[in-house]
Design a protein around this motif. Structure first.
Motif, PDB file in Angstrom:
ATOM      1  N   GLU A  91       0.842  -1.195   0.000  1.00  0.00           N
ATOM      2  CA  GLU A  91       0.000   0.000   0.000  1.00  0.00           C
ATOM      3  C   GLU A  91       0.880   1.249   0.000  1.00  0.00           C
ATOM      4  O   GLU A  91       1.919   1.289   0.661  1.00  0.00           O
ATOM      5  CB  GLU A  91      -0.911   0.016   1.232  1.00  0.00           C
ATOM      6  CG  GLU A  91      -1.961  -1.068   1.216  1.00  0.00           C
ATOM      7  CD  GLU A  91      -3.025  -0.835   0.174  1.00  0.00           C
ATOM      8  OE1 GLU A  91      -3.577   0.267   0.098  1.00  0.00           O
ATOM      9  OE2 GLU A  91      -3.301  -1.789  -0.593  1.00  0.00           O
ATOM     10  N   ARG A  92       0.435   2.241  -0.743  1.00  0.00           N
ATOM     11  CA  ARG A  92       1.212   3.480  -0.858  1.00  0.00           C
ATOM     12  C   ARG A  92       0.258   4.669  -0.862  1.00  0.00           C
ATOM     13  O   ARG A  92      -0.753   4.667  -1.558  1.00  0.00           O
ATOM     14  CB  ARG A  92       1.991   3.441  -2.175  1.00  0.00           C
ATOM     15  CG  ARG A  92       2.731   4.690  -2.474  1.00  0.00           C
ATOM     16  CD  ARG A  92       3.368   4.631  -3.838  1.00  0.00           C
ATOM     17  NE  ARG A  92       4.012   5.905  -4.068  1.00  0.00           N
ATOM     18  CZ  ARG A  92       5.197   6.052  -4.586  1.00  0.00           C
ATOM     19  NH1 ARG A  92       5.887   5.013  -4.968  1.00  0.00           N
ATOM     20  NH2 ARG A  92       5.716   7.242  -4.752  1.00  0.00           N
ATOM     21  N   ASP A  93       0.586   5.700  -0.066  1.00  0.00           N
ATOM     22  CA  ASP A  93      -0.181   6.944  -0.091  1.00  0.00           C
ATOM     23  C   ASP A  93       0.277   7.759  -1.288  1.00  0.00           C
ATOM     24  O   ASP A  93       1.478   7.935  -1.498  1.00  0.00           O
ATOM     25  CB  ASP A  93       0.032   7.747   1.197  1.00  0.00           C
ATOM     26  CG  ASP A  93      -0.644   7.096   2.385  1.00  0.00           C
ATOM     27  OD1 ASP A  93      -1.721   6.501   2.197  1.00  0.00           O
ATOM     28  OD2 ASP A  93      -0.091   7.177   3.498  1.00  0.00           O
ATOM     29  N   VAL A  94      -0.685   8.239  -2.046  1.00  0.00           N
ATOM     30  CA  VAL A  94      -0.377   9.029  -3.242  1.00  0.00           C
ATOM     31  C   VAL A  94      -0.953  10.424  -3.054  1.00  0.00           C
ATOM     32  O   VAL A  94      -2.143  10.577  -2.790  1.00  0.00           O
ATOM     33  CB  VAL A  94      -0.988   8.376  -4.509  1.00  0.00           C
ATOM     34  CG1 VAL A  94      -0.757   9.247  -5.718  1.00  0.00           C
ATOM     35  CG2 VAL A  94      -0.431   6.986  -4.718  1.00  0.00           C
ATOM     36  N   ILE A  95      -0.101  11.410  -3.180  1.00  0.00           N
ATOM     37  CA  ILE A  95      -0.523  12.809  -3.109  1.00  0.00           C
ATOM     38  C   ILE A  95       0.192  13.543  -4.231  1.00  0.00           C
ATOM     39  O   ILE A  95       1.408  13.416  -4.384  1.00  0.00           O
ATOM     40  CB  ILE A  95      -0.156  13.459  -1.757  1.00  0.00           C
ATOM     41  CG1 ILE A  95      -0.841  12.717  -0.601  1.00  0.00           C
ATOM     42  CG2 ILE A  95      -0.537  14.933  -1.751  1.00  0.00           C
ATOM     43  CD1 ILE A  95      -0.389  13.167   0.762  1.00  0.00           C
ATOM     44  N   CYS A  96      -0.564  14.271  -5.038  1.00  0.00           N
ATOM     45  CA  CYS A  96       0.076  15.046  -6.100  1.00  0.00           C
ATOM     46  C   CYS A  96      -0.787  16.242  -6.455  1.00  0.00           C
ATOM     47  O   CYS A  96      -1.984  16.268  -6.193  1.00  0.00           O
ATOM     48  CB  CYS A  96       0.337  14.190  -7.343  1.00  0.00           C
ATOM     49  SG  CYS A  96      -1.142  13.514  -8.100  1.00  0.00           S
ATOM     50  N   GLU A  97      -0.159  17.247  -7.016  1.00  0.00           N
ATOM     51  CA  GLU A  97      -0.850  18.420  -7.528  1.00  0.00           C
ATOM     52  C   GLU A  97      -0.456  18.566  -8.981  1.00  0.00           C
ATOM     53  O   GLU A  97       0.722  18.428  -9.324  1.00  0.00           O
ATOM     54  CB  GLU A  97      -0.465  19.671  -6.733  1.00  0.00           C
ATOM     55  CG  GLU A  97      -1.292  20.876  -7.137  1.00  0.00           C
ATOM     56  CD  GLU A  97      -1.054  22.076  -6.239  1.00  0.00           C
ATOM     57  OE1 GLU A  97      -1.555  22.058  -5.103  1.00  0.00           O
ATOM     58  OE2 GLU A  97      -0.377  22.999  -6.685  1.00  0.00           O
ATOM     59  N   ILE A  98      -1.434  18.805  -9.821  1.00  0.00           N
ATOM     60  CA  ILE A  98      -1.164  18.915 -11.243  1.00  0.00           C
ATOM     61  C   ILE A  98      -1.846  20.152 -11.808  1.00  0.00           C
ATOM     62  O   ILE A  98      -3.002  20.431 -11.504  1.00  0.00           O
ATOM     63  CB  ILE A  98      -1.596  17.633 -11.999  1.00  0.00           C
ATOM     64  CG1 ILE A  98      -1.210  17.701 -13.459  1.00  0.00           C
ATOM     65  CG2 ILE A  98      -3.078  17.365 -11.831  1.00  0.00           C
ATOM     66  CD1 ILE A  98      -1.314  16.381 -14.180  1.00  0.00           C
ATOM     67  N   GLN A  99      -1.090  20.887 -12.595  1.00  0.00           N
ATOM     68  CA  GLN A  99      -1.655  22.049 -13.269  1.00  0.00           C
ATOM     69  C   GLN A  99      -2.501  21.543 -14.426  1.00  0.00           C
ATOM     70  O   GLN A  99      -2.141  20.583 -15.113  1.00  0.00           O
ATOM     71  CB  GLN A  99      -0.545  22.955 -13.794  1.00  0.00           C
ATOM     72  CG  GLN A  99      -1.057  24.238 -14.385  1.00  0.00           C
ATOM     73  CD  GLN A  99       0.070  25.160 -14.795  1.00  0.00           C
ATOM     74  OE1 GLN A  99       1.242  24.845 -14.638  1.00  0.00           O
ATOM     75  NE2 GLN A  99      -0.285  26.305 -15.324  1.00  0.00           N
TER      76      GLN A  99
END
Length: 99
Positions: free
Chosen positions: A43-51
């Protein structure tokens, strides 16, 4: 070749609707995605911000309505410009997430 991305994310920031010199409406926004994914059995936490950017008449209906909202969007990735290789999601369709 395929270049499709479907993402459910919260609109962190939305710019004011602007127009190109040719009069085409453009709406830029920043999407924040957070989820838990399985990678290589872990299991992996995924956090990202994309324009992202929405171009054309359809974006008029979205302007001023999406900041803070959760959307599911689909579109394609492209570099920002010829001189700027940063990836931007070009949104072709969007819908509010029912909650």
């Amino acid at each position: 070749m395929q270049n499709r991305l479907v993402l459910t994310a919260t609109v962190e920031r939305e710019d004011v609707l602007r127009y190109t010199p040719a009069g085409v409406p453009v709406l830029e926004m920043w999407l924040r995605h957070q989820s838990r994914q399985t990678e290589a059995g872990a299991e992996r936490d995924v956090i990202c911000e994309i324009q992202s950017v929405m171009v054309g008449e359809a974006c008029r209906a979205w302007a001023g309505r999406v900041a803070g909202q959760e959307l599911t969007v689909s579109g394609f990735l492209c570099q920002r410009s010829l001189r700027n290789p940063r990836l931007v999601l070009h949104i072709e369709s969007a819908e509010f997430v029912k909650g």
